[in-house]
Design a protein around this motif. Structure first.
Motif, short mmCIF file in Angstrom:
data_model
loop_
_atom_site.label_atom_id
_atom_site.label_comp_id
_atom_site.label_asym_id
_atom_site.label_seq_id
_atom_site.Cartn_x
_atom_site.Cartn_y
_atom_site.Cartn_z
N PHE A 125 0.83 -1.32 0.04
CA PHE A 125 0.07 -0.07 -0.07
C PHE A 125 0.95 1.09 -0.18
CE2 PHE A 125 -3.19 -3.25 1.16
CZ PHE A 125 -4.05 -2.73 0.47
N ARG A 126 1.88 1.25 -0.84
CA ARG A 126 2.67 2.54 -1.12
C ARG A 126 1.99 3.53 -1.50
NH1 ARG A 126 5.01 4.10 -5.53
NH2 ARG A 126 5.08 2.27 -6.73
N ASP A 127 2.16 4.64 -0.68
CA ASP A 127 1.62 6.01 -0.68
C ASP A 127 0.02 5.94 -0.52
OD1 ASP A 127 3.80 7.19 -1.03
OD2 ASP A 127 3.57 7.14 -3.47
N VAL A 128 -0.28 5.17 0.67
CA VAL A 128 -1.57 4.88 0.85
C VAL A 128 -2.56 6.10 1.34
CG1 VAL A 128 -1.37 4.61 3.39
CG2 VAL A 128 -3.02 3.12 2.25
N GLU A 129 -1.92 7.04 1.43
CA GLU A 129 -2.78 8.43 1.31
C GLU A 129 -3.19 8.83 0.15
OE1 GLU A 129 1.13 9.03 1.02
OE2 GLU A 129 0.57 7.61 2.90
N SER A 130 -2.65 8.22 -1.07
CA SER A 130 -3.34 8.59 -2.27
C SER A 130 -4.55 7.86 -2.51
CB SER A 130 -2.48 8.20 -3.64
OG SER A 130 -2.21 6.91 -3.61
N VAL A 131 -5.21 6.85 -1.92
CA VAL A 131 -6.37 6.23 -1.82
C VAL A 131 -7.57 7.32 -1.38
CG1 VAL A 131 -7.81 4.42 -0.91
CG2 VAL A 131 -5.40 3.95 -1.23
N PRO A 132 -8.60 7.30 -2.21
CA PRO A 132 -9.55 8.25 -1.77
C PRO A 132 -10.24 7.66 -0.65
CG PRO A 132 -9.81 7.52 -4.19
CD PRO A 132 -8.45 6.76 -3.45
N ALA A 133 -10.88 8.61 0.13
CA ALA A 133 -11.53 8.22 1.15
C ALA A 133 -12.89 7.61 0.74
CB ALA A 133 -12.43 9.53 2.00
N GLY A 134 -13.30 6.56 1.55
CA GLY A 134 -14.35 5.54 1.28
C GLY A 134 -13.86 4.32 0.46
N LEU A 135 -14.79 3.67 -0.14
CA LEU A 135 -14.70 2.56 -0.98
C LEU A 135 -14.47 2.68 -2.30
CD1 LEU A 135 -16.76 0.06 1.39
CD2 LEU A 135 -14.45 0.39 1.48
N THR A 136 -14.07 1.76 -3.19
CA THR A 136 -14.30 1.81 -4.61
C THR A 136 -15.40 1.05 -4.85
OG1 THR A 136 -11.71 1.83 -4.70
CG2 THR A 136 -12.81 1.28 -6.90
N TRP A 137 -16.37 1.91 -5.71
CA TRP A 137 -17.63 1.19 -6.08
C TRP A 137 -17.79 0.92 -7.51
CZ3 TRP A 137 -20.55 -0.80 -2.28
CH2 TRP A 137 -20.41 -0.25 -0.98
N PRO A 138 -18.20 -0.42 -7.92
CA PRO A 138 -18.44 -0.57 -9.36
C PRO A 138 -19.39 0.20 -9.73
CG PRO A 138 -18.57 -2.72 -7.87
CD PRO A 138 -18.36 -1.46 -6.98
N THR A 139 -19.42 0.50 -10.93
CA THR A 139 -20.48 1.42 -11.60
C THR A 139 -21.35 0.21 -12.64
OG1 THR A 139 -19.00 2.09 -13.59
CG2 THR A 139 -19.26 3.55 -11.69
N LEU A 140 -21.13 -0.88 -12.82
CA LEU A 140 -21.66 -1.79 -13.70
C LEU A 140 -21.55 -2.94 -13.19
CD1 LEU A 140 -22.82 -1.45 -16.66
CD2 LEU A 140 -20.60 -1.97 -17.60
N THR A 141 -22.62 -3.79 -12.82
CA THR A 141 -22.38 -5.06 -12.44
C THR A 141 -23.19 -6.25 -13.13
OG1 THR A 141 -24.38 -4.83 -11.01
CG2 THR A 141 -22.32 -4.28 -9.86
N PHE A 142 -22.73 -7.44 -13.30
CA PHE A 142 -23.37 -8.35 -13.82
C PHE A 142 -23.47 -9.73 -13.13
CE2 PHE A 142 -20.02 -11.34 -15.09
CZ PHE A 142 -19.00 -10.41 -14.49
N THR A 143 -24.26 -10.51 -13.58
CA THR A 143 -24.34 -11.98 -13.08
C THR A 143 -24.29 -13.10 -13.93
OG1 THR A 143 -25.86 -10.97 -11.22
CG2 THR A 143 -25.99 -13.46 -11.54
N GLY A 144 -23.32 -13.77 -13.84
CA GLY A 144 -22.91 -14.94 -14.58
C GLY A 144 -21.90 -14.78 -15.58
N LYS A 145 -22.54 -13.70 -16.59
CA LYS A 145 -21.58 -13.60 -18.07
C LYS A 145 -22.15 -12.15 -18.53
CE LYS A 145 -20.50 -15.25 -22.68
NZ LYS A 145 -20.77 -16.42 -23.67
N MET A 146 -20.91 -11.51 -18.81
CA MET A 146 -21.34 -10.45 -19.66
C MET A 146 -20.03 -10.17 -20.91
SD MET A 146 -21.57 -6.46 -18.35
CE MET A 146 -19.86 -6.16 -17.80
N THR A 147 -20.56 -9.77 -21.79
CA THR A 147 -19.53 -9.52 -23.25
C THR A 147 -19.53 -8.35 -23.45
OG1 THR A 147 -19.99 -11.85 -23.94
CG2 THR A 147 -18.97 -10.26 -25.61
N LEU A 148 -18.17 -7.78 -23.58
CA LEU A 148 -17.95 -6.32 -24.18
C LEU A 148 -17.19 -6.49 -25.55
CD1 LEU A 148 -17.37 -6.03 -20.90
CD2 LEU A 148 -16.49 -3.71 -21.77
N TRP A 149 -17.59 -5.69 -26.13
CA TRP A 149 -16.89 -5.63 -27.77
C TRP A 149 -16.24 -4.59 -27.80
CZ3 TRP A 149 -16.69 -9.91 -30.93
CH2 TRP A 149 -17.80 -10.92 -30.75
N LEU A 150 -14.69 -4.68 -27.74
CA LEU A 150 -13.81 -3.49 -27.77
C LEU A 150 -13.39 -3.41 -29.42
CD1 LEU A 150 -11.51 -3.88 -24.66
CD2 LEU A 150 -13.50 -2.90 -24.78
N GLY A 151 -14.45 -2.89 -30.02
CA GLY A 151 -14.20 -3.02 -31.51
C GLY A 151 -14.58 -4.38 -31.89
#
Ligand SMILES: [Zn+2]
Length: 317
Positions: A125-151
């Motif tokens: 946890f080098r430079d742990v002060e650089s971690v923002p307060a609070g937790l890291t929250w997903p903005t997109l969740t899925f169940t089982g399987k999800m496919t992304l097409w990057l092109g």
């Protein structure tokens, strides 16, 4: 001599490797420290696990910028552990993706896990002060399987079953047979199983193996760069999980308490696994969880910074 708690005595910097697996896939590894995967699509970059702090993530970004100037749009959290999650803000992604099960774990125990992991791994946890307060929250969740097409590049996000945690997600490039496994597969590093499902993990690994990967970025350890190495990495992970649980179940069946089961399991496993990265760190947590699963707790109990230290003191005294 009393062993230093968890990884508090592990202070030596590791050498980072940034390996090209294909025109679209890279592995950022560091001699047994948590790995980060990188997928470069036609129009965007996806980062798989973020490193422990934004300051550490900056080194990943520097490596990415040596190979592409495409925007980093996506971060995947393969599971909820702080050491892989708390660097996310550095990438300024459009989306932070995780399984719904992983989000549920962040809700339930993210705060305790953050405090616990920062205590276990000061170097990670080098430079742990650089971690923002609070937790890291997903903005997109899925169940089982999800496919992304990057092109034209297909990226499958798959939940193949419980193992390292209940939310484990792998990323799979079916066109290239390249897998980003998170901590479901380790290579030369001891499996951390403090939040694991021992009964489920081997069958989940069978499904990982059935994908037929020809390259894997494991959770820790060097990238696996051919089919034989992939098989070996999966097999050695499965062997540790099975050996650990078999030893603990045997002790439980004999009516032994946790301390005795820990001593016997350490004696049984050390000859085969003792040279791996983070063996000393993982064993007390792994045996504690295996003992819970073999007795009264189907689901892992929450680790807190205080429970960590109490457990360590009681098993190492
Ligand atoms: Zn983990």
């Amino acid at each position: 001599m009393r062993k230093a708690f968890a990884s508090q005595a592990d202070l030596e910097e590791k050498k980072v490797s940034f390996i090209k697996l294909s025109d679209n896939a890279y592995a950022y590894t560091a001699e047994g420290d948590p790995n980060t995967g990188v997928i470069v699509g036609d129009d965007a970059v996806m980062v798989l696990d973020t490193q422990a702090t934004p300051a550490m993530a900056e080194d990943v970004i520097r490596r990415i910028r040596e190979v592409t100037d495409k925007p980093i749009k996506y971060v995947l959290l393969t599971h909820y552990h702080a050491v892989r999650v708390l660097g996310a803000s550095a990438y300024r992604p459009q989306q932070i993706i995780a399984s719904q099960d992983t989000r549920d774990l962040i809700v339930e125990r993210g705060e305790q896990d953050k405090a616990s992991e920062i205590g276990r791994f000061p170097r990670l946890f080098r430079d742990v002060e650089s971690v923002p307060a609070g937790l890291t929250w997903p903005t997109l969740t899925f169940t089982g399987k999800m496919t992304l097409w990057l092109g034209k590049l297909e990226v499958q996000l798959l939940q193949l079953g419980r193992g390292h945690t209940k939310g484990d997600t792998v990323a799979w490039l079916p066109q290239q047979k390249i897998l980003f496994s998170g901590d479901l597969v380790e290579y030369g590093a001891t499996v951390y199983a403090g939040d694991a499902y021992f009964s489920d993990w081997p069958a989940t690994l069978d499904r990982v193996e059935a994908l037929g990967a020809k390259a894997i970025v494991p959770g820790r350890g060097a990238a696996l760069t051919d089919a034989a190495m992939c098989k070996e990495g999966i097999a050695s992970t499965r062997a540790f999980v099975q050996d650990m649980f078999a030893s603990v179940r045997k002790g439980v069946a004999q009516g032994h308490d946790l301390k005795r089961v820990f001593a016997d399991t350490d004696a049984a496993l050390r000859p085969r696994y003792g040279q791996q990265f983070i063996y000393e760190h993982c064993m007390p947590f792994d045996v504690s969880r295996a003992y819970d699963e073999a007795t009264a707790h189907r689901d892992p109990r929450i680790w807190t910074a205080e429970r960590d230290k109490d457990m360590w003191a009681s098993l190492q005294s």
